[in-house]
Design an enzyme around this catalytic site. Sequence first.
Site, PDB file in Angstrom:
ATOM      1  N   TYR A 101      -4.969   5.872   7.282  1.00 31.43           N
ATOM      2  CA  TYR A 101      -5.247   4.786   6.344  1.00 31.43           C
ATOM      3  C   TYR A 101      -4.848   5.241   4.945  1.00 31.43           C
ATOM      4  CZ  TYR A 101      -7.675   1.584   3.278  1.00 31.43           C
ATOM      5  OH  TYR A 101      -7.942   0.673   2.287  1.00 31.43           O
ATOM      6  N   GLU A 189      -2.543  -1.896   0.501  1.00 34.91           N
ATOM      7  CA  GLU A 189      -3.119  -1.116   1.592  1.00 34.91           C
ATOM      8  C   GLU A 189      -2.163  -1.008   2.776  1.00 34.91           C
ATOM      9  OE1 GLU A 189      -7.438  -1.934   2.992  1.00 34.91           O
ATOM     10  OE2 GLU A 189      -6.166  -2.872   4.490  1.00 34.91           O
TER      11      GLU A 189
END
Length: 380
Positions: A101, A189
């Site tokens: 992530y 993101e």
Amino acid sequence: MRLHEYQSKSIFSHYGIPIPKGRIANTAGEAKQIAEELGGRVVIKAQVLIGGRGKAGGIRLAKSVEEAEELATHILSMDLKGLPVRRVLVDEIVSFNREIYLGITNDRMERKPVIIASGAGGVDIEEVAVENPEKIIKIHLDAPFGLHDFQTRNLAIGIDLPRELWKSFNQIAKGLWKAFKENDAAIAEINPLVITNQGMLMALDGKMVVDENALFRHPELVEIRDLDAEEPAEVEARKYGLSFIKLEGNIGCMVNGAGLAMATLDIIKENGGSPSNFLDIGGGASSEKVTTAIRIICADPAVKVILINIFGGITRCDEVARGILSAINELQKEIPLVIRLAGTNAEKGLELLSESRIETASNLVEAARKAVELAGGESR
Ligand code: GDP
Ligand code: MN
């Protein structure tokens, strides 16, 4: 303003972040053609503005052109969390052995951007954040200086990234920072950023949220805005210069001023009720604007009562009252209205409303209690 995955990834790619080959399809036929171009093994991805599409069945792997067409047909007929799927992204399948992530957002408490990385990326990152917060690494940035090499190295070490990928990770993190900053993003993101079986880093998913207040300097983003995928009441309200945000409750709210609108929501909650929206009609609103605002609130079938809280300054209470009267005339439903009207021309306004079925209250707390009662909730 939230961007679709394919739009976010295309921006990321512009900043040098590797993404899989692929294109957007409006129909199953187009998906089939793209699958043919990519050699048959593709992933079909629903383009809707929600998270967790994988778990909801909106991401499927196809082993052949025929299967790609079948899956695209199926996904294009789906609703994901209430949103219809209008387009799918068809990407080449990438095989990977790790999901990472990587995201950037603003930390309001620290008043700084923060870059966040985790070695435990993928679809369960929210659970990781709750259950294993030590697996999430955060580094705050000084916006004018941006992201330094030592910071991306600390992130790479923190997520146990193999040494040979540090350089590429550094470039990707810096690209993400640049994408975040230059597009006035609130979120940029990548989840997952994968280590492919060939040992490369690649962004398989992308999410960007752009600050709407900065859209005036991004005509290229206004151009790609997908209004079909946004809350219809919010799109409608924006056309008339009303700041409207849909909420889950049943008490409609019409207020002038953002601070007063937030205070109104708080007081409704405080008295056991639940607001159906945030709405700031702005200063000096005309009667037409008021009528439109009430029409937009009433379009939500959950609304049982409307609470109007106006503190007249530049806004004139008699003008607001006229708008309310014309809305009452036009409305199909018999929705009860409660009003608290104070300030400029309040007496005139109340006089205009005295013949109508609207309930008046002398202060906000009383108005909120009445509204909660009329909505069928508890009131203290
Ligand atoms: P989200 O569920 O909305 O976050 O959608 P993602 O694009 O992140 O996809 C969810 C999951 O599907 C990812 O975490 C991957 O595990 C998997 N996935 C997505 N694209 C691919 C791909 O090209 N190949 C493989 N093998 N898995 C993929
Ligand atoms: Mn994802």
